[in-house]
Design a protein around this motif. Structure first.
Motif, PDB file in Angstrom:
ATOM      1  N   HIS A  68      32.182 -27.866 -24.764  1.00  0.00           N
ATOM      2  CA  HIS A  68      31.787 -29.102 -24.075  1.00  0.00           C
ATOM      3  C   HIS A  68      31.731 -28.866 -22.568  1.00  0.00           C
ATOM      4  O   HIS A  68      32.630 -28.244 -21.993  1.00  0.00           O
ATOM      5  CB  HIS A  68      32.774 -30.230 -24.365  1.00  0.00           C
ATOM      6  CG  HIS A  68      32.406 -31.522 -23.695  1.00  0.00           C
ATOM      7  ND1 HIS A  68      31.377 -32.321 -24.143  1.00  0.00           N
ATOM      8  CD2 HIS A  68      32.916 -32.141 -22.590  1.00  0.00           C
ATOM      9  CE1 HIS A  68      31.277 -33.386 -23.354  1.00  0.00           C
ATOM     10  NE2 HIS A  68      32.193 -33.292 -22.411  1.00  0.00           N
ATOM     11  N   GLU A  74      33.352 -37.493 -16.338  1.00  0.00           N
ATOM     12  CA  GLU A  74      34.482 -36.933 -17.089  1.00  0.00           C
ATOM     13  C   GLU A  74      35.352 -36.058 -16.193  1.00  0.00           C
ATOM     14  O   GLU A  74      36.580 -36.045 -16.325  1.00  0.00           O
ATOM     15  CB  GLU A  74      33.963 -36.127 -18.280  1.00  0.00           C
ATOM     16  CG  GLU A  74      33.345 -36.987 -19.370  1.00  0.00           C
ATOM     17  CD  GLU A  74      32.528 -36.182 -20.365  1.00  0.00           C
ATOM     18  OE1 GLU A  74      32.133 -36.756 -21.395  1.00  0.00           O
ATOM     19  OE2 GLU A  74      32.269 -34.979 -20.110  1.00  0.00           O
ATOM     20  N   VAL A  88      44.479 -34.444 -24.292  1.00  0.00           N
ATOM     21  CA  VAL A  88      44.117 -35.482 -25.265  1.00  0.00           C
ATOM     22  C   VAL A  88      42.647 -35.861 -25.098  1.00  0.00           C
ATOM     23  O   VAL A  88      41.900 -35.985 -26.079  1.00  0.00           O
ATOM     24  CB  VAL A  88      45.017 -36.723 -25.091  1.00  0.00           C
ATOM     25  CG1 VAL A  88      44.495 -37.889 -25.930  1.00  0.00           C
ATOM     26  CG2 VAL A  88      46.449 -36.396 -25.485  1.00  0.00           C
ATOM     27  N   GLY A  89      42.218 -36.033 -23.845  1.00  0.00           N
ATOM     28  CA  GLY A  89      40.826 -36.384 -23.598  1.00  0.00           C
ATOM     29  C   GLY A  89      39.864 -35.288 -24.017  1.00  0.00           C
ATOM     30  O   GLY A  89      38.815 -35.558 -24.621  1.00  0.00           O
ATOM     31  N   ALA A  91      40.332 -33.012 -26.299  1.00  0.00           N
ATOM     32  CA  ALA A  91      40.320 -32.879 -27.759  1.00  0.00           C
ATOM     33  C   ALA A  91      39.307 -33.826 -28.387  1.00  0.00           C
ATOM     34  O   ALA A  91      38.701 -33.516 -29.421  1.00  0.00           O
ATOM     35  CB  ALA A  91      41.715 -33.144 -28.320  1.00  0.00           C
ATOM     36  N   GLU A  92      39.102 -34.978 -27.748  1.00  0.00           N
ATOM     37  CA  GLU A  92      38.123 -35.937 -28.254  1.00  0.00           C
ATOM     38  C   GLU A  92      36.699 -35.540 -27.892  1.00  0.00           C
ATOM     39  O   GLU A  92      35.750 -35.920 -28.584  1.00  0.00           O
ATOM     40  CB  GLU A  92      38.430 -37.326 -27.693  1.00  0.00           C
ATOM     41  CG  GLU A  92      39.784 -37.880 -28.135  1.00  0.00           C
ATOM     42  CD  GLU A  92      40.116 -39.195 -27.458  1.00  0.00           C
ATOM     43  OE1 GLU A  92      39.350 -39.594 -26.550  1.00  0.00           O
ATOM     44  OE2 GLU A  92      41.130 -39.822 -27.825  1.00  0.00           O
ATOM     45  N   LEU A  93      36.544 -34.769 -26.815  1.00  0.00           N
ATOM     46  CA  LEU A  93      35.209 -34.414 -26.335  1.00  0.00           C
ATOM     47  C   LEU A  93      34.684 -33.103 -26.911  1.00  0.00           C
ATOM     48  O   LEU A  93      33.475 -32.947 -27.108  1.00  0.00           O
ATOM     49  CB  LEU A  93      35.220 -34.307 -24.804  1.00  0.00           C
ATOM     50  CG  LEU A  93      35.477 -35.589 -24.011  1.00  0.00           C
ATOM     51  CD1 LEU A  93      35.687 -35.259 -22.537  1.00  0.00           C
ATOM     52  CD2 LEU A  93      34.320 -36.569 -24.175  1.00  0.00           C
ATOM     53  N   CYS A  94      35.576 -32.159 -27.160  1.00  0.00           N
ATOM     54  CA  CYS A  94      35.144 -30.813 -27.542  1.00  0.00           C
ATOM     55  C   CYS A  94      34.757 -30.750 -29.019  1.00  0.00           C
ATOM     56  O   CYS A  94      35.535 -31.174 -29.883  1.00  0.00           O
ATOM     57  CB  CYS A  94      36.257 -29.808 -27.260  1.00  0.00           C
ATOM     58  SG  CYS A  94      36.611 -29.621 -25.496  1.00  0.00           S
ATOM     59  N   THR A  99      43.518 -27.936 -30.988  1.00  0.00           N
ATOM     60  CA  THR A  99      44.650 -28.859 -31.019  1.00  0.00           C
ATOM     61  C   THR A  99      44.971 -29.311 -29.606  1.00  0.00           C
ATOM     62  O   THR A  99      44.677 -28.607 -28.628  1.00  0.00           O
ATOM     63  CB  THR A  99      45.900 -28.195 -31.619  1.00  0.00           C
ATOM     64  OG1 THR A  99      46.334 -27.130 -30.752  1.00  0.00           O
ATOM     65  CG2 THR A  99      45.604 -27.643 -33.009  1.00  0.00           C
ATOM     66  N   VAL A 100      45.588 -30.477 -29.494  1.00  0.00           N
ATOM     67  CA  VAL A 100      45.988 -30.983 -28.184  1.00  0.00           C
ATOM     68  C   VAL A 100      46.996 -30.035 -27.543  1.00  0.00           C
ATOM     69  O   VAL A 100      46.906 -29.720 -26.350  1.00  0.00           O
ATOM     70  CB  VAL A 100      46.576 -32.400 -28.315  1.00  0.00           C
ATOM     71  CG1 VAL A 100      47.209 -32.843 -26.991  1.00  0.00           C
ATOM     72  CG2 VAL A 100      45.493 -33.389 -28.735  1.00  0.00           C
TER      73      VAL A 100
END
Length: 249
Positions: A68, A74, A88-89, A91-94, A99-100
């Motif tokens: 990403h 961002e 955390v952010g 992990a949602e984008l990639c 893992t976090v």
């Protein structure tokens, strides 16, 4: 010759005697005069050292390694954030599985490597720390960076400049929650209302204001608007010019 009595000096002494620390008082001609803080709580990244670009580049590199490419918005969102929050952010984008915890480790390692290569002080940072020492005002460092990064930067800043330091993970919650500032003020033995917090990011400003501190904002990468209890200056040099060569903070 005797030094002339100034309105703001008398007012500051009265407030100190009453143990009061309002945001400001006013001269008869309508000028706002900041009252004297009893302690100064300083952010690190982007405020005292020019590490926000290093943090942004580390975040971009880790995101890219997992498929990403951070947009401008961002990238701005990671400023002032901890490694854990940023992980955390990401992990949602990639799109690539990760893992976090793994992302957090990669972020910290990449940022630490960049900081170990050398950091530059922000304009006025050294003069500000010297001034606080000269004036006898206790200072605390309040950072969202991991302890390994903070200790590396302290080799440049000088750990003796601070009565105490608070790094990420050393309070119950990190910025933008007030916990790091509350902990730093408590370690100085002061109520947060008696402290001036110096910050460069909206995340840090939110944390300091939630703690009840007065805030001086010196934006580095994201804009910050003035507000009640919050002053905004271009950099620390501008603040030092306001204080003057012989004035107390």
């Amino acid at each position: 010759p005797a030094r002339p009595v100034r309105h703001e000096d008398v007012a500051a002494q009265v407030y100190a005697a009453l143990d009061r620390t309002p945001d400001s008082h006013w001269t008869l001609d309508g000028r706002e005069v900041p009252t004297v803080p009893r302690g100064v709580l300083l952010d690190m990244d982007g405020t005292l050292v020019d590490t926000e670009p290093l943090w942004l580049e580390a975040s971009r590199a880790v995101a890219a390694a997992h498929g990403h490419h951070l947009t401008e918005a961002e990238g701005a969102a990671v400023l002032g954030r901890t490694c854990a929050d940023t992980a955390v952010g990401l992990a949602e984008l990639c799109p690539e599985p990760t893992t976090v915890t793994g992302l957090e480790t990669e972020l910290e390692d990449a940022f630490l490597a960049a900081v170990e290569a050398g950091v530059e002080l922000r304009p006025g940072a050294r003069a500000l720390l010297d001034r606080l020492e000269k004036e006898g005002l206790p200072a605390a460092l309040v950072s969202a960076s991991p302890r390994r990064v903070v200790d590396t930067v302290l080799r440049t800043l000088g750990g003796e400049a601070f009565r105490t330091t608070v790094a990420d993970g050393e309070s119950d919650r990190s910025k933008p929650f007030p916990d790091p500032y509350l902990k730093a003020a408590a370690r100085l033995g002061l109520p947060p209302e008696a402290c001036l917090a110096v910050e460069d990011s909206p995340t840090g400003v939110a944390a300091a204001e939630a703690a009840g501190c007065r805030v001086l904002a010196v934006p580095s990468a994201a804009p910050i608007e003035p507000a009640p209890g919050r002053r905004v200056r271009t950099d620390l040099t501008a603040l030092l010019r306001e204080w003057g060569p012989e004035e107390r903070v």
